[in-house]
Each structure stands twice: as C-alpha cells, then as structure tokens.
Design an enzyme around this catalytic site. Sequence first.
Site, PDB file in Angstrom:
ATOM      1  N   LEU A  74       0.836  -1.205   0.000  1.00  0.00           N
ATOM      2  CA  LEU A  74       0.000   0.000   0.000  1.00  0.00           C
ATOM      3  C   LEU A  74       0.867   1.250   0.000  1.00  0.00           C
ATOM      4  CD1 LEU A  74      -2.688  -1.042   2.623  1.00  0.00           C
ATOM      5  CD2 LEU A  74      -3.058  -0.669   0.191  1.00  0.00           C
TER       6      LEU A  74
ATOM      7  N   ASP B 204       2.105  12.718  15.424  1.00  0.00           N
ATOM      8  CA  ASP B 204       2.581  12.524  14.051  1.00  0.00           C
ATOM      9  C   ASP B 204       1.421  12.723  13.079  1.00  0.00           C
ATOM     10  OD1 ASP B 204       4.430  12.090  12.131  1.00  0.00           O
ATOM     11  OD2 ASP B 204       4.290   9.899  12.203  1.00  0.00           O
TER      12      ASP B 204
ATOM     13  N   LYS C   4       1.523  -3.511   8.790  1.00  0.00           N
ATOM     14  CA  LYS C   4       2.688  -2.621   8.779  1.00  0.00           C
ATOM     15  C   LYS C   4       3.880  -3.345   9.383  1.00  0.00           C
ATOM     16  CE  LYS C   4       3.464   2.168   9.539  1.00  0.00           C
ATOM     17  NZ  LYS C   4       2.738   3.366   9.937  1.00  0.00           N
TER      18      LYS C   4
ATOM     19  N   GLY D 227       6.425   4.105   4.654  1.00  0.00           N
ATOM     20  CA  GLY D 227       6.617   5.337   5.406  1.00  0.00           C
ATOM     21  C   GLY D 227       7.911   5.309   6.172  1.00  0.00           C
ATOM     22  N   GLY D 228       7.990   6.148   7.150  1.00  0.00           N
ATOM     23  CA  GLY D 228       9.218   6.263   7.916  1.00  0.00           C
ATOM     24  C   GLY D 228       9.526   5.032   8.744  1.00  0.00           C
ATOM     25  N   PHE D 229       8.511   4.224   9.049  1.00  0.00           N
ATOM     26  CA  PHE D 229       8.737   3.066   9.914  1.00  0.00           C
ATOM     27  C   PHE D 229       8.886   1.766   9.141  1.00  0.00           C
ATOM     28  CE2 PHE D 229       6.339   5.978  12.734  1.00  0.00           C
ATOM     29  CZ  PHE D 229       7.349   6.207  13.643  1.00  0.00           C
ATOM     30  N   GLY D 230       8.265   1.723   7.980  1.00  0.00           N
ATOM     31  CA  GLY D 230       8.356   0.487   7.210  1.00  0.00           C
ATOM     32  C   GLY D 230       7.271   0.434   6.150  1.00  0.00           C
ATOM     33  N   ARG D 231       7.118  -0.766   5.605  1.00  0.00           N
ATOM     34  CA  ARG D 231       6.153  -0.930   4.518  1.00  0.00           C
ATOM     35  C   ARG D 231       4.790  -1.348   5.049  1.00  0.00           C
ATOM     36  NH1 ARG D 231       8.730  -1.906  -0.540  1.00  0.00           N
ATOM     37  NH2 ARG D 231      10.943  -1.513  -0.330  1.00  0.00           N
ATOM     38  N   VAL D 232       3.760  -0.949   4.310  1.00  0.00           N
ATOM     39  CA  VAL D 232       2.391  -1.317   4.685  1.00  0.00           C
ATOM     40  C   VAL D 232       1.794  -2.137   3.547  1.00  0.00           C
ATOM     41  CG1 VAL D 232       0.129  -0.477   5.344  1.00  0.00           C
ATOM     42  CG2 VAL D 232       2.167   0.788   6.019  1.00  0.00           C
TER      43      VAL D 232
HETATM   44  N1  LIG Z   1      -4.875   1.147   7.663  1.00  0.00           N
HETATM   45  C1  LIG Z   1      -4.541   1.449   6.414  1.00  0.00           C
HETATM   46  N2  LIG Z   1      -5.368   1.203   5.384  1.00  0.00           N
HETATM   47  C2  LIG Z   1      -5.034   1.517   4.127  1.00  0.00           C
HETATM   48  N3  LIG Z   1      -3.868   2.058   3.789  1.00  0.00           N
HETATM   49  C3  LIG Z   1      -2.981   2.346   4.742  1.00  0.00           C
HETATM   50  C4  LIG Z   1      -3.253   2.037   6.110  1.00  0.00           C
HETATM   51  N4  LIG Z   1      -2.183   2.415   6.842  1.00  0.00           N
HETATM   52  C5  LIG Z   1      -1.287   2.916   5.977  1.00  0.00           C
HETATM   53  N5  LIG Z   1      -1.744   2.871   4.722  1.00  0.00           N
HETATM   54  C6  LIG Z   1      -1.059   3.311   3.504  1.00  0.00           C
HETATM   55  O1  LIG Z   1       0.283   2.989   3.609  1.00  0.00           O
HETATM   56  C7  LIG Z   1       1.090   4.136   3.402  1.00  0.00           C
HETATM   57  C8  LIG Z   1       2.293   4.059   4.285  1.00  0.00           C
HETATM   58  O2  LIG Z   1       1.885   4.270   5.614  1.00  0.00           O
HETATM   59  P1  LIG Z   1       2.905   4.563   6.756  1.00  0.00           P
HETATM   60  O3  LIG Z   1       2.129   4.910   7.974  1.00  0.00           O
HETATM   61  O4  LIG Z   1       3.875   3.462   6.846  1.00  0.00           O
HETATM   62  O5  LIG Z   1       3.695   5.799   6.218  1.00  0.00           O
HETATM   63  P2  LIG Z   1       3.376   7.308   6.374  1.00  0.00           P
HETATM   64  O6  LIG Z   1       2.077   7.466   7.026  1.00  0.00           O
HETATM   65  O7  LIG Z   1       3.560   7.890   5.034  1.00  0.00           O
HETATM   66  O8  LIG Z   1       4.514   7.827   7.292  1.00  0.00           O
HETATM   67  P3  LIG Z   1       4.692   7.525   8.871  1.00  0.00           P
HETATM   68  O9  LIG Z   1       5.647   6.398   8.916  1.00  0.00           O
HETATM   69  O10 LIG Z   1       5.282   8.783   9.423  1.00  0.00           O
HETATM   70  O11 LIG Z   1       3.377   7.186   9.431  1.00  0.00           O
HETATM   71  C9  LIG Z   1       0.177   5.283   3.724  1.00  0.00           C
HETATM   72  O12 LIG Z   1       0.529   6.391   2.955  1.00  0.00           O
HETATM   73  C10 LIG Z   1      -1.184   4.776   3.346  1.00  0.00           C
HETATM   74  O13 LIG Z   1      -1.449   5.069   1.995  1.00  0.00           O
HETATM   75 MG   LIG Z   2       1.480   6.525   8.626  1.00  0.00          MG
END
Ligand SMILES: Nc1ncnc2c1ncn2[C@@H]1O[C@H](COP(=O)(O)OP(=O)(O)OP(=O)(O)O)[C@@H](O)[C@H]1O
Ligand SMILES: [Mg+2]
Length: 614
Positions: A358, A478, A381, A361-366
């Site tokens: 999906l 955040d 995540k 982000g800063g912590f890893g892949r989703v």
């Molecule tokens: N619960 C969720 N349902 C659908 N998509 C999600 C969900 N959580 C995260 N994502 C998707 O995954 C991407 C990466 O999320 P992630 O939280 O790892 O990074 P971020 O929000 O860009 O930065 P941070 O690490 O600071 O939170 C998001 O931009 C979002 O599009």
């Molecule tokens: Mg995030």
Amino acid sequence: MLVSEMNHLSLLLHLIFFIVLNPSVLSTSQDQFVYSGFTGVNLTLDGVATVTPNGLLELTNGTTLLKGHAFHPTPFHFGETSNGTVPSFSVSYVFAIYCAVPVICGHGMAFLVAASNNFSNTMPTQYLGLTNDHNNGKATNHFFAVELDTSQNDEFKDINNNHVGIDINGLNSVNSSKAGYYDDSDGNLHNLTLTSYKMMQVWVEYNRDSTHIDVTLAPLYMAKPIKPILSTTYNLSRVLTDMVYVGFSASTGTIISQQYVLGWSFGVNRPAPTIDITKLPKLPRQGPKPRSKVLEIVLPIGTAAFVIFVGAIVVLFVRRRLRYTELRENWEVEFGPHRFSYKDLVHATKGFKSENLLGAGGFGRVYKGVLQVSKLEIAVKRISHDSKQGMKEFVAEVVSIGRLQHRNLVKLHGYCRRKGELILVYEYMSNGSLDKYLYDQEKKPTLTWSQRFQIIKGIASGLLYLHEDWEKVVLHRDIKPSNVLLDDEFNGRLGDFGLARLYEHVTCGRKPIDRTAQGNHLVLVDWVLDCWRQGFLVDAVDTRLQGAYNADEACLALKLGLLSSHPFINLRPNMREVMQYLDGNMPPPELNPGHMSFHMLCLMQNKGFDPETI
Ligand SMILES: Nc1ncnc2c1ncn2[C@@H]1O[C@H](COP(=O)(O)OP(=O)(O)OP(=O)(O)O)[C@@H](O)[C@H]1O
Ligand SMILES: [Mg+2]
Ligand SMILES: *[C@@H]1O[C@H](CO)[C@@H](O)[C@H](O)[C@H]1NC(C)=O
Ligand SMILES: CC(=O)N[C@H]1CO[C@H](CO)[C@@H](O)[C@@H]1O
C-alpha cells in the site's frame, strides 16, 4: 588286417559316442580319464554323494554324520606288469570345501586308490568314511589316500586343522603338511585355507621306480608348482593289489562342511591329463542369501533417493519453520488475543507480495491483506525494530490502543513479533490516505469542500476522543495527511497514533512534546497548519475547487487553525471548543489580527515549536 580296421572303427565310434553324448569327457581310455565337470559322467556313488544338475560332484550334503563316496566306475588293472608292482600313476582334481562356521569345520575329504569300492562298513566323522574304529590302520584295508583334513584329531596325531596327509590303510598319516604351496619364483611357502571355499587344485603323483609320492596343492588358475607341498617314499606295491578303484571319500561329523569336486583326471604310467578349468561347473553360493542383482542396483539408488528425499523434506520443513518463526516472550501471554501468527499474516498478504504493497513510510512498509478465516481486510505494517528495549511497554500500549473504538480512529487489531521486526495489523482503509488526494492529483478525484470539512471534523473528533474520552491520554504526535486515512464513507480517520513513541529517542528527530493540555493543541495546530499550507490555503486560489466551498466554514477552519496555534496558551481554544465551533454549536471566535504578526506565523509553522520556549 580286417581285425585291426574294425578295431580302429570301434575306437572311433567310441570316441564319437563319448564326445557327442558327454562333452565334459574329453578323453577316456583304459589308462586315463579327465572330467572337467561331471555332467553325464558315470560315477559309482554311495552315501549322500551326488552329482548336481550343473555337474558338481558333491560328496556330502550339509547334514551331520553322513558320508559319501564316488568312484570311477571301472577299476584299473595295476597288476598288468605281472610282477605285482604298482605302476606309476598321476591324479589331479579341483575341489572346494564349504564350512558354515569357519573356525570349527567338519572333517574333510580324501582322494583314494583302493582294492575295493565298497566302503559301506566305514564311519563318518573323523574316519572320513575310509575306515571304522575297528579296522583303522589295518593292512587288510588295502588303500592309499591323500586326505584334505579340516579338523584336528589327536587320536590320529593330526598336526593341525588344515593339512594335507598321506594315508595308508588308516587315518594316522604316514606324512602330512599344512596346506599351502611353494612359490616357483622365490620358493616361499604360502598358506592355503582348505575350508575357504576357494577352488584349489591337487596333484598326486606316484613314481613306480622311486616309490616317491608327491602331493602338490595350488589355488585354481595357478600352474602346478614345481615343489610339492608333501613328499614321501612309500612302496604302494605293498598296499595295493592288481585291481584298484580310484575315487573320493568324505564325511561330516557333528559339524557340517560340504565337499565339492569340480574336475578330475587320472593317468596310469602317464601324467594326469590337464583339466580344462574353463569348463568347470559353478559352485553354489553359500552363506547368507545374497541380495539379488536388481536389489544391488535398486537398493543404493533407492537409499540415495530416500536420503535426498528426507533431506529435502527436512530442508523444506526447516525453511518453512524459519519462514514462519516468530519471537514470543513470556510477558506476551497476557496479550495473546491481540497477537497474530506470522503465518496467518504471510497468507493474508500473499507472502507480502509487492502488488499488495500500500505504501511505505518512515517506519516500514504497509501491505494490504485479507485474513483467511475471517475474510477481514487488514493493513499490515512491518516495522524493523532491533532493540528489545521498551518493547514490552510498547506492545502493552499497542494492545491498549487496540481497545480504542472510535469511528474516526483506524482500529489497531493487534501485532506480531519476529526477530528484529514488529508487525502491526490495522483495519484496512479502502479509500487510502489523505495525502493521495492532496498530492496525487492525477489518480484521485479532487475532494469537494464538504468532504474536506467532514474530514476535518472527523479528525478533530478523533483527536478529542484521544485526548478526553479515553481514560489514558494518548498523544498522536505525528499528524500529517498520510496518517489521515479515509474509510468507505469518506470519513477521516487517524492512523499511526502512538507509534512515534517506539522511536521517541531514536529516529523521530522530533522534539518530544509534553504530555500536557497545551501539547494537545500543538498537535492540532500542526495538522491544521499543514492542511492550510498544503491544501486548503492553496485551494483558495486553486482551480480544482472552482470556488465551490463554503466560505464561512473555510474561514472558520482557518481561524481555528490560527487560534489553536496562538503563542499565548490561554488564548487558545481547547479541543472541545474546537469541536463545538466546527459543529456550529458555538459562534465562530473573533480573531484579533493584531495578534497575528508575521513573526508569530513563522513561530506557529515551526514544527519543532516548543511551548516552554514562549
Ligand atoms: N490502515 C490502512 N489502510 C489503508 N492504507 C494504509 C493504512 N495504513 C497505511 N496505509 C497506507 O500505507 C502508506 C504508508 O503508511 P505509513 O504509515 O507506513 O507511512 P506514512 O504514514 O507515510 O509515514 P509515517 O511512517 O510517518 O506514518 C500510507 O501512505 C497509506 O497510503
Ligand atoms: Mg502513517
Ligand atoms: C542329505 O541327505 C540325507 C540322506 O539322503 C537327507 O536325509 C538330508 O535331508 C540331506 N540333507 C540336505 C541338506 O539336503
Ligand atoms: C473517492 C473514492 O475513491 N471513493 C471511494 C471510497 O471507497 C468506496 C468503497 O470502496 C468507493 O465506493 C468510493 O468510490
């Protein structure tokens, strides 16, 4: 003239008859014979002696206390020379002795030249079927024998249990020697083991003039050694009579051995004809039943295949185990219900396939996933996290966050732990994150003002819940468009709250903010300012909204945003007031422009803003 022609003819017929009917008989006449194998050979047998179907002369058959004799059917007239002198003669034979228990063997066998072929009155065991306990050694026995003795009998003064002996009328040998042969090249004595079940050849020669008896022994395929193993002088004219039978005798005692003669030749006044060793019958296999040829080939291949198969299974199993290994500690027991098995997550996300990614982000892949059993859609995540420090507290917080239920918060279903990795399982938000709508103009439709305002209200309500309604104060810290997620109804939902705590002192790079009421406002300020700067403020001039927005609401949002970031803390509205303004339950606050200097705006937009410094 006519008579001699007829003689020649009958001789020829004889020859043809024998050669055609019995190929193993190469030559036979009154003073010589040679048998290379015994198929079809006429022998006089008694006891258990038999000729096997493949032409072996088997003297005993593997049963205890039995004897066997085999004689050339017709006697030889030794007395031809009238004065009763035994002529020179020569014998050779090929034998093999099988002994089931090599250390204790049966008694052996003998080649004999005797006045009679009736040995029915003899005994098995140590007498080799040659004599009995009454007549052993008596001159009336009229035999000369060469024994291959495989057991030691003190009563006969045997030298050992593996010897060759010259016997006259009895088993007390005239002379004997341990089994072996003298090497022609160096003259050294080489031992042979009679019971080795190896084919060996024996030559017995009697010289009428010198009355020398020579016995020579050698392994098969070896030419007759020059030096005999056993020599003695004995005038056989004192033993044998005019007419003699030649043959073999053997016996078993309480211990079994089996004696085989494979080939045999004899000559009077001439050397024994050469046995054609290429024509000798095969010895039966003895001992444990050998494995079949098929097994000999199939078994190693099968075994190898099996070993490889098992190895592969083990490797697969170990890999599988490693693939799905998790990190579990005792303190996690109480969080059991919130713990997901890694295997389930692997299956849900199709092995964390890139097409399920999906975002990162800063912590890893989703990753997007669907739990197999419940069909629940989830967002997984993966956070790499090596340190164990604080993990317990963090997991406790994750679990407590998991208990939060609010329509504007992304539900945290649970977690999973592996080595160096923490995995969080969230509710899946089908419409993705707000950043996609704000920045990815091509893919996503522009949000309408009412959608935007609904999102703002939703997030404010989510934050209010985090701050006031929940028994524990949870700080988000955040808030940014990527952490604002949109559900199917397009409600704004806060995600990732509490996560910053995991990296509080590590990687966040952001100053931790006090867990005070003032801090709460700052969070909202961050967010509103973000929206304002990156979205709404731009939209005011942006053609995307095309003027289709509620000016009052936009103004309100803006005012709230600025108010919330007011440098003077006591002038800021609290979260509840913000909510009331947004819901329209309270008239919009007045914003004194005098308070908003450019300098302050700069201060407010500084994310590292610390209330204590003001
Ligand atoms: N619960 C969720 N349902 C659908 N998509 C999600 C969900 N959580 C995260 N994502 C998707 O995954 C991407 C990466 O999320 P992630 O939280 O790892 O990074 P971020 O929000 O860009 O930065 P941070 O690490 O600071 O939170 C998001 O931009 C979002 O599009
Ligand atoms: Mg995030
Ligand atoms: C050997 O021969 C004897 C007598 O014919 C018989 O009783 C015995 O069963 C035979 N033994 C074997 C092993 O064939
Ligand atoms: C704007 C947008 O993409 N809306 C979608 C949000 O999610 C629901 C359910 O998946 C869709 O029907 C909408 O089209």
